[in-house]
Design an enzyme around this catalytic site. Sequence first.
Site, PDB file in Angstrom:
ATOM      1  N   ASP A 106       0.884  -1.093   0.109  1.00 45.06           N
ATOM      2  CA  ASP A 106      -0.018  -0.100   0.039  1.00 45.06           C
ATOM      3  C   ASP A 106       0.817   1.092  -0.140  1.00 45.06           C
ATOM      4  O   ASP A 106       1.906   1.224   0.911  1.00 45.06           O
ATOM      5  CB  ASP A 106      -1.037   0.023   1.241  1.00 45.06           C
ATOM      6  CG  ASP A 106      -1.902  -0.947   1.165  1.00 45.06           C
ATOM      7  OD1 ASP A 106      -2.244  -1.654   0.012  1.00 45.06           O
ATOM      8  OD2 ASP A 106      -3.129  -1.042   1.978  1.00 45.06           O
TER       9      ASP A 106
ATOM     10  N   HIS B 184       3.624  -2.028   3.922  1.00 48.54           N
ATOM     11  CA  HIS B 184       3.340  -0.642   3.427  1.00 48.54           C
ATOM     12  C   HIS B 184       5.105  -0.134   2.860  1.00 48.54           C
ATOM     13  O   HIS B 184       6.034  -0.530   3.507  1.00 48.54           O
ATOM     14  CB  HIS B 184       2.937   0.336   4.632  1.00 48.54           C
ATOM     15  CG  HIS B 184       1.698   0.086   5.006  1.00 48.54           C
ATOM     16  ND1 HIS B 184       1.199  -1.067   5.800  1.00 48.54           N
ATOM     17  CD2 HIS B 184       0.590   0.781   4.499  1.00 48.54           C
ATOM     18  CE1 HIS B 184      -0.238  -0.673   6.019  1.00 48.54           C
ATOM     19  NE2 HIS B 184      -0.474   0.150   5.138  1.00 48.54           N
TER      20      HIS B 184
END
Length: 284
Positions: free
Chosen positions: A101, A251
Amino acid sequence: MKTIYVKKLLSGNFPVRVLSVLGLFLFAFFAGGALARMVKGVNVSEAVSTNVGISETVNWGLGFGASGEKPTGMATVGELAEYNAYFMSDTEEKVIYLTFDCGYENGNTEAILDALKKHNAPATFFVVGYFLESAPELVKRMVEEGHTVGNHTYNHPDMSQISDMASFKKEVEDNAALFQEVTGTDMAMYYRPPQGKYSVDNLKMAQELGYATFFWSLAYVDWYQDDQPTHEEAFDKLLGRVHPGAIVLLHNTSQTNGEIIDELLTKWEEMGYRFGALSDFAQP
């Protein structure tokens, strides 16, 4: 190039606008993470599943058993599949699916891309509008090196609070349009709800628009910039909880991820895992 909507509300020179948008994004992102741990005791990546069912509006969470076992989710593989949504494969083959992400760039994405290239490992990067605006060259590199770029919405809102198709459609279509402007290619029809927040209506809307929705079955708390996990903590979670058919969420903003990714991929390979593409679930 289209600018993220918050910038239209701000004045001043470009650096000030960028910093303001980044500050708002970080506030929403981290506040959402905190809220996710409060609502029903659920943490978006390390929750104990309460099996509330697909009909509820919830934050995506997982329940873990013994090392190497598949986790339980807030809905089953079969329930999600009805909406073209996935959180893991039911395969027993040692294959894992890497996803990242991307809310903003802080110096770790190049190391991630370098490691993926070294290991010939495909990945899907779920990006928001701000990342497309601020790091277009990295997005182009993702495409050039054969990775998939998916839709994490334009503004990273709580999508479970969006109940009308027009607003839902705008979030994903504005992001896809900006990606096409940056790369000259179409964004994959893969959608990941920001903060893992969703409702069954969201899943239906994504499906109606032609999107496959992707949650995850392996993640850890890697997004707090001032409280990054140690390498040992990261390996403990990511190696101990890996399982056949895992969709892994990491992430790109995590310094720890940037530092360990090459070794992490090596360790997974030594455990007998290969890296698959989300096209195993749905076509891009």
